[in-house]
Every structure is written in structure tokens, then in C-alpha cells.
Scaffold this active site. Structure first.
Site, PDB file in Angstrom:
ATOM      1  N   ASP A  20       0.846  -1.194   0.000  1.00  0.00           N
ATOM      2  CA  ASP A  20       0.000   0.000   0.000  1.00  0.00           C
ATOM      3  C   ASP A  20       0.882   1.246   0.000  1.00  0.00           C
ATOM      4  OD1 ASP A  20       0.957  -0.189   2.628  1.00  0.00           O
ATOM      5  OD2 ASP A  20      -0.978  -0.721   3.478  1.00  0.00           O
ATOM      6  N   ASN A  39      -8.060  -1.841  13.816  1.00  0.00           N
ATOM      7  CA  ASN A  39      -9.440  -2.141  13.429  1.00  0.00           C
ATOM      8  C   ASN A  39      -9.524  -3.401  12.562  1.00  0.00           C
ATOM      9  OD1 ASN A  39      -8.294  -1.287  11.052  1.00  0.00           O
ATOM     10  ND2 ASN A  39      -9.728   0.389  10.671  1.00  0.00           N
ATOM     11  N   HIS A  51      -7.750  -3.995   9.808  1.00  0.00           N
ATOM     12  CA  HIS A  51      -7.489  -3.801   8.374  1.00  0.00           C
ATOM     13  C   HIS A  51      -6.272  -4.611   7.916  1.00  0.00           C
ATOM     14  CE1 HIS A  51      -4.771   0.054   8.889  1.00  0.00           C
ATOM     15  NE2 HIS A  51      -4.084  -1.048   9.098  1.00  0.00           N
ATOM     16  N   GLU A  96      -9.730  -1.291   4.707  1.00  0.00           N
ATOM     17  CA  GLU A  96     -10.401  -0.999   5.968  1.00  0.00           C
ATOM     18  C   GLU A  96     -11.647  -1.874   6.122  1.00  0.00           C
ATOM     19  OE1 GLU A  96      -8.719   0.705   7.885  1.00  0.00           O
ATOM     20  OE2 GLU A  96      -7.891   2.535   7.035  1.00  0.00           O
TER      21      GLU A  96
HETATM   22  P1  PGA Z   1       2.216  -1.459  12.417  1.00  0.00           P
HETATM   23  O1  PGA Z   1       1.026  -1.183  11.399  1.00  0.00           O
HETATM   24  O2  PGA Z   1       2.976  -2.633  11.869  1.00  0.00           O
HETATM   25  O3  PGA Z   1       3.067  -0.225  12.412  1.00  0.00           O
HETATM   26  O4  PGA Z   1       1.593  -1.769  13.745  1.00  0.00           O
HETATM   27  C1  PGA Z   1       0.218  -2.247  11.011  1.00  0.00           C
HETATM   28  C2  PGA Z   1      -1.003  -1.797  10.240  1.00  0.00           C
HETATM   29  O5  PGA Z   1      -1.582  -0.746  10.558  1.00  0.00           O
HETATM   30  O6  PGA Z   1      -1.431  -2.508   9.327  1.00  0.00           O
END
Ligand code: PGA
Length: 208
Positions: A36, A104, A106, A111
Site C-alpha cells: 500500500d 481495526n 485492516h 479498511e
Molecule cells: P504497524 O502497522 O505494523 O506499524 O503496527 C500495522 C497496520 O496498521 O497494518
């Protein structure tokens, strides 16, 4: 393979770099697609996903530069970028996809509510994703949108590893593993994937 940025994969990326340096591992024949990218940040912003991947992995491995495929969210025609990205993904499924998990549930920037057949597209970020982005940035201009490889290609990957560390992921790991399978918690959809693994540390797995 499809690789995430963010904080979770960094210990694995560091090990990959060490393995390349010691000659145990090579990425000479690999191809890496970014999972992404944030929109609205300048190309050189250190919080951009491609720049994080570059710093934490690409600089330390022997991948051919042309075999890294970032998502160009600065382009004038974002729809065209998405279409071209998907064209490459339609040709061959990912052999391996690594994912973190959002608070959440995602997957990448897919999302809650994302369709299981969604393709690479412009997405509006959920409020918790916007707030979380602050930890990667040195300024307060938080991104509100991004471009995400869709669930179609993530769930179509031959193998998927979802990684989670730390106690702030315990609740969502519980919901993704034990709650209802469905788009409300995109990570739960991996339970219907024939070759997916949740790899969590003791804190993230504390509620299991
Ligand atoms: P993080 O992010 O690895 O920095 O916890 C994960 C995400 O939001 O998918």
C-alpha cells in the site's frame, strides 16, 4: 511477494538483511510489490510506505531495483496507476504476502467493509489508521487516503503470513481469530484462506 511497511515487519526485515549479508539468502530472482501507499505526502517523505520499505529492507538486500514495485500515489492519474498495478498482479498471484494488522483489523489499507474481490484502488483511511500514521511521520500533516492492493490479490496469494506484536494488538488478534469471519474485520477473512498463518508474539496473543 507482497510486503508491508510499518513497524511490525522490521525485525523480520532486519533478519532478511543479515541473511543476505551472510550469503544464506538472495533476492536476485525475487520480485517485491508494495502492499500500500499513503496519498498526499511528498515523494521524499520518510513516512511513505515505499521509503520505509527502502530504509528497512531494500537497502540491505540484493533485490534488483527494477524488481521493486512501489505504488505511485503522487501520479496525476491514480486510477491508471491502480489499473497498471493490477494488470501485473493478475498475471501471477503472489507466492507470499506478509501483512501487519491494523487496530481495526485492516489488511494493508483495506479498511473494515472492504469487498473480498476488491482490487487496487484509492481508499479513504479509517480514523484509527489516520491517527496511527503519526508514528511514522515527523510532521502532523496526517494522510487521509491511500492506495491499497485489494483483498482479491491478498486473499489470492499462495501463502499469507499475518504478523502482530505487542499488547495493543491483543484485542484485534482475538477478534480476527475467534470472532465472526467477515469484512467487518478484514483479517478474519484469512481464516478461509487455505495457506495462511497468524504469527503473533505472546502479548498480541494474550487473549487467545
Ligand atoms: P504497524 O502497522 O505494523 O506499524 O503496527 C500495522 C497496520 O496498521 O497494518
Amino acid at each position: 511477494m507482497c510486503l508491508p511497511s510499518g513497524h511490525t515487519p522490521n525485525p523480520i526485515f532486519a533478519r532478511m538483511g543479515k541473511s543476505v549479508a551472510s550469503g544464506e539468502l538472495s533476492f536476485r530472482d525475487a520480485e517485491i510489490f508494495a502492499l500500500d501507499e499513503y496519498g498526499g505526502l511528498p515523494a521524499d517523505d520518510e513516512g511513505r510506505c515505499a521509503n520505509m520499505l527502502n530504509r528497512c529492507l531494500l537497502k540491505h538486500i540484493d533485490l534488483r531495483r527494477e524488481n521493486f514495485h512501489p505504488i505511485d500515489s503522487v501520479a496525476a492519474d491514480v486510477q491508471k496507476v491502480c489499473k497498471n498495478y493490477d494488470r501485473a498482479l493478475d498475471e501471477r498471484p503472489f507466492d507470499l504476502t506478509l501483512l501487519g494488522i491494523g487496530l481495526n483489523g485492516h489488511l494493508g489499507m483495506n479498511e473494515p467493509g472492504s469487498a473480498i474481490d476488491s482490487t487496487t484502488r484509492h481508499v479513504d483511511l479509517a480514523p484509527s489508521t489516520v491517527s496511527s500514521s503519526a508514528k511514522y511521520l515527523t510532521h502532523s500533516n496526517l494522510p487521509t487516503w491511500g492506495i491499497a492492493v485489494g483483498l482479491k490479490h491478498l486473499l489470492g496469494s499462495k501463502e499469507v503470513w499475518l504478523l502482530a506484536n505487542g499488547q495493543n494488538k491483543a484485542e484485534i488478534i482475538y477478534r480476527a481469530s475467534k470472532g465472526k469471519v467477515g469484512p467487518d474485520v478484514p483479517a478474519s477473512l484469512l481464516r478461509d484462506h487455505p495457506n495462511s498463518f497468524f504469527i503473533v508474539d505472546a502479548e498480541a496473543g494474550a487473549k487467545l
